[in-house]
Design an enzyme around this catalytic site. Structure first.
Site, PDB file in Angstrom:
ATOM      1  N   CYS A  30       0.839  -1.206   0.000  1.00 49.44           N
ATOM      2  CA  CYS A  30       0.000   0.000   0.000  1.00 49.44           C
ATOM      3  C   CYS A  30       0.873   1.255   0.000  1.00 49.44           C
ATOM      4  O   CYS A  30       1.531   1.572   0.996  1.00 49.44           O
ATOM      5  CB  CYS A  30      -0.915  -0.025   1.223  1.00 49.44           C
ATOM      6  SG  CYS A  30      -1.747   1.524   1.593  1.00 49.44           S
ATOM      7  N   CYS A  33       0.110   3.882   2.612  1.00 51.59           N
ATOM      8  CA  CYS A  33       0.547   3.401   3.931  1.00 51.59           C
ATOM      9  C   CYS A  33       2.014   3.747   4.160  1.00 51.59           C
ATOM     10  O   CYS A  33       2.407   4.130   5.270  1.00 51.59           O
ATOM     11  CB  CYS A  33       0.369   1.888   4.034  1.00 51.59           C
ATOM     12  SG  CYS A  33      -1.337   1.313   3.925  1.00 51.59           S
TER      13      CYS A  33
END
Length: 235
Positions: A30, A33
């Protein structure tokens, strides 16, 4: 700290009874993230232990992800006393993250520290720094009531908007100033029933009724019962 399905209860829920815990649910693939992670770590580190950070890899810990009903990541939750108190999804700017984290455990001001004391001088000092400090006002008003200085208590309470605690203290001060006191809530309830017959035409009876009612815990079902009874007498 890295948290897993197996360690979540101990590392997060138990710890949240002491300090707020921020949970960062992320995954290695991600991109947002990877942007958020370092920022949130930096901001939590700045709290110097007032807030803890738990990082959860959702790919490796599906039970936690399911428990939080995570649909997209990064997803960030704040836990306090084993309950979710706040959350956000996505990579926010660092300034917004800092404001979000600081709300979880605000730094105590000098007035806050003084207001934690129970002596009159410390509370007066707190009010010199912050004249509208509700905690210091409530404690000092309670001291004044104990000393029989009801006017001083009411003057203190008048400085700030009333909340449930201050409303209760103000009612107590007004009642004691009129030498009205009861040894139990059952006696208060009996007096309220007596006053109901007079509240429509007697202003003093109505004021006493409202002050006596304010001495009950706001969640007490009798409060609603007596408010309805008062309304039916007045209208």
């Amino acid at each position: 700290m890295e948290v897993t399905d197996a360690t979540f209860d101990k590392d997060v829920l138990d710890l949240s009874e002491t300090i707020p815990v921020v949970i960062d649910l992320w995954a290695p693939w991600c991109a947002p993230c990877r942007t958020l992670g370092p920022m949130i770590e930096k901001v939590v580190d700045e709290t110097e232990g007032r807030v803890a950070l738990a990082k959860v890899n959702v790919d490796e810990n599906p039970a936690i992800s399911q428990a939080f009903k995570v649909q997209s990541i990064p997803a960030v939750f704040a836990i306090k006393d084993r309950k979710i108190v706040d959350s956000f999804v996505g990579a926010l700017p660092e300034q917004q993250i800092r404001a979000w984290v600081e709300k979880l455990a605000p730094i105590e001001s000098p007035a806050d520290l003084l207001a934690e004391a129970d002596d009159e001088q410390s509370l007066l000092s707190a009010l010199e720094l912050d004249p509208g400090h509700e905690g210091a006002i409530a404690k000092l008003a309670n001291i004044k009531i104990g000393l029989g200085d009801y006017d001083a208590a009411l003057e203190l309470i008048s400085r700030v908007p009333e909340n449930d605690e201050l409303r209760q203290l103000a009612a107590k001060a007004r009642l004691l100033a009129k030498d009205i006191s009861f040894s139990s809530q059952d006696e208060v309830e009996a007096r309220l029933n007596e006053l109901l017959s007079s509240v429509r035409d007697d202003d003093q009876a109505r004021k006493e009724f409202l002050d006596l009612l304010a001495t009950f815990d706001p969640s007490d079902p009798r409060v609603t019962q007596f408010r309805k009874a008062l309304t039916s007498r007045l209208f």
